[in-house]
Every structure is written in structure tokens, then in C-alpha cells.
Design an enzyme around this catalytic site. Structure first.
Site, PDB file in Angstrom:
ATOM      1  N   CYS A  59      47.912  17.755   7.734  1.00  0.00           N
ATOM      2  CA  CYS A  59      49.346  17.964   7.943  1.00  0.00           C
ATOM      3  C   CYS A  59      50.129  17.725   6.646  1.00  0.00           C
ATOM      4  O   CYS A  59      50.051  16.634   6.062  1.00  0.00           O
ATOM      5  CB  CYS A  59      49.852  17.019   9.031  1.00  0.00           C
ATOM      6  SG  CYS A  59      51.649  16.983   9.200  1.00  0.00           S
ATOM      7  N   LYS A 113      47.050  15.621  22.349  1.00  0.00           N
ATOM      8  CA  LYS A 113      47.677  14.348  21.991  1.00  0.00           C
ATOM      9  C   LYS A 113      47.453  13.278  23.062  1.00  0.00           C
ATOM     10  O   LYS A 113      47.533  13.566  24.264  1.00  0.00           O
ATOM     11  CB  LYS A 113      49.177  14.550  21.780  1.00  0.00           C
ATOM     12  CG  LYS A 113      49.514  15.441  20.596  1.00  0.00           C
ATOM     13  CD  LYS A 113      51.008  15.724  20.529  1.00  0.00           C
ATOM     14  CE  LYS A 113      51.322  16.742  19.445  1.00  0.00           C
ATOM     15  NZ  LYS A 113      52.739  17.145  19.450  1.00  0.00           N
ATOM     16  N   ILE A 144      54.152  13.893  14.001  1.00  0.00           N
ATOM     17  CA  ILE A 144      53.656  13.029  12.939  1.00  0.00           C
ATOM     18  C   ILE A 144      54.384  13.402  11.650  1.00  0.00           C
ATOM     19  O   ILE A 144      54.909  14.519  11.553  1.00  0.00           O
ATOM     20  CB  ILE A 144      52.128  13.157  12.750  1.00  0.00           C
ATOM     21  CG1 ILE A 144      51.742  14.625  12.515  1.00  0.00           C
ATOM     22  CG2 ILE A 144      51.370  12.555  13.913  1.00  0.00           C
ATOM     23  CD1 ILE A 144      50.301  14.833  12.113  1.00  0.00           C
ATOM     24  N   SER A 202      59.214  12.581   8.020  1.00  0.00           N
ATOM     25  CA  SER A 202      58.493  12.284   6.781  1.00  0.00           C
ATOM     26  C   SER A 202      59.387  11.790   5.647  1.00  0.00           C
ATOM     27  O   SER A 202      59.033  10.829   4.954  1.00  0.00           O
ATOM     28  CB  SER A 202      57.691  13.504   6.333  1.00  0.00           C
ATOM     29  OG  SER A 202      58.534  14.613   6.032  1.00  0.00           O
TER      30      SER A 202
END
Length: 243
Positions: free
Chosen positions: A32, A59, A72, A86
Site C-alpha cells: 500500500c 478485513k 490503512i 497517512s
């Protein structure tokens, strides 16, 4: 520090226990780009951490207690504090931990890096759309033209600054925040989209000499194997290359 190369947790898995004192946990996935950002900052600042990889096609039920939408990356502290998205996670790490600051101290320079990040905002979507089009055998001339234009805009910034890095003469936060998508250009099959940008290509070359970037470079054959399984909707894609 537990390594990044750990198998993913999926539905039916037990949640990990409390985060040990002195560590921070990142919920991540090896391939990712958004998680890659946060892992770069963890590495650059030498922050002791553990990694819990999440199977994004399967998940765990418990993971929605960490992020309401199951996204995420997520950081979790030993005080059960959760930090997600992020860029926010990266800024938190820079502010909360000692060592070299990756964001500038100067308020204007910090603001300038955040403005540059806004100029980059179309690139993640365009790179993904190009990848999907190529993998599905669809025409992507217009998508690649749009991506080239975004890279031309970044080229102009580097030329105007007359610096190797977007943050100046040395790597800073903005360089790490942009890097994951440039590392993926080759494996996505769209490296030609920077053929017209010499300053940007120089930046890419310089980034590959950075010890932090080098430490997290993904093997191209493993990345290709992941993509092959991912586009077959195979939930085992996320563990490709692990024993």
C-alpha cells in the site's frame, strides 16, 4: 521491532494485544503506498515499532474498531490512542518523536510543503487508473497524458527551486510523502510518464540513494506477483512472497 514482512490478518483472526510500552504499532499492508509513507517516516526517524498487516480483501471484524472505514495506515500507541490518514500519521510521528525533524521548523516552509502536497493530489488516483486500464487491456492514452501533465507541474517546481529535492537541498517530509507513487511507476508499467521531466527523473535517482528509501524498496518480481493475484481478486495476494 517486528518486520514489515509479516502475514496479514483477516476475518476470523484474533486482534493483537495491547501495544507494548515503548513501541508504536502500525496497521499496514506491504504493497500500500499510503502505508509506505508512514513506514518511511518510522524508518527515517528510527522509531521502534511493530507491524500488523491487514488483508484488505478480507478485513478482520475487529479492525473496524481501529478505523471506522477499515482503511490503512493506522497508528496505535501504548495508551490506546489511534491516529489515521497517512499524512496526519506522518506529521504525528514527526512531532511526537525526537530526532531530525522531517517537516521544516519554519511555518512558511512547512506550509509550502503542504501546498505542494495539494498539487500532488491527482497523482495517486491517476496512477491507479492507469494501472487498472493497462491490466484490463483498456485504452489509457488520455489517462497517461493527464498524468504527464501532473508530472510537468512537479517538474516546474523543481526547476524553479533549482534543488534536487522538493524540500530543498536534502530530503524532508514532502519527499517521503510523494515517493511511494514514484517507486511504483515501473512496476505499474507507466515509467514513460516521466520521460519528459529531467529534473523529476534526477529526483527519483537521488531518492533511491537515501538509506531509508533503500531499506523499504520492494522487490519488483514480488510486487508483480502481488498485482497478478490482486487483479484475480485472490485474497492471498497480500501475502505473496512470504514463506
Amino acid at each position: 521491532m517486528s518486520g514489515d514482512a509479516t502475514r496479514t490478518l483477516g476475518k476470523g483472526s484474533q486482534p493483537p494485544g495491547p501495544v507494548p510500552e515503548g513501541l508504536i504499532r502500525i496497521y499496514s499492508m506491504r504493497f500500500c503506498p499510503y502505508s509506505h509513507r508512514t513506514r518511511l517516516v518510522l524508518k527515517a526517524k528510527d522509531i521502534r515499532h511493530e507491524v500488523v498487516n491487514i488483508n484488505l480483501r478480507n478485513k478482520p471484524e475487529w479492525y473496524y474498531t481501529k478505523h471506522p472505514f477499515g482503511h490503512i495506515p493506522v497508528l496505535e500507541t501504548s495508551q490506546c490512542q489511534l491516529i489515521y490518514e497517512s499524512v496526519i500519521a506522518c506529521e504525528y510521528l514527526d512531532d511526537a518523536y525526537p530526532g531530525r525533524k522531517l517537516f521544516p521548523y519554519d511555518p512558511y516552509e512547512r506550509a509550502r510543503q503542504k501546498m505542494l502536497l495539494e498539487l500532488f493530489c491527482k497523482v495517486p488516483h491517476l496512477t491507479k487508473e492507469c494501472l487498472v486500464a493497462l491490466r484490463c487491456g483498456r485504452e489509457c492514452t488520455n489517462l497517461k497524458a493527464a498524468l504527464r501533465q501532473e508530472f510537468s507541474n512537479l517538474e516546474e517546481i523543481l526547476e524553479y527551486q533549482n534543488t534536487t529535492f522538493f524540500g530543498g537541498t536534502c530530503i524532508s517530509m514532502i519527499d517521503y510523502l510523494l515517493w511511494p507513487w514514484f517507486e511504483r511507476l515501473d512496476v505499474y508499467g507507466i515509467l514513460d510518464c516521466v520521460s519528459h521531466t529531467p529534473a523529476l527523473r534526477l529526483w527519483i535517482s537521488a531518492m533511491k540513494w537515501d538509506p531509508t528509501v533503500c531499506a523499504l524498496l520492494m522487490d519488483k518480481s514480488i510486487f508483480q506477483g502481488f498485482l497478478n493475484l490482486y487483479f484475480q481478486n485472490n485474497p492471498n495476494a497480500f501475502d505473496f512472497g512470504l514463506c
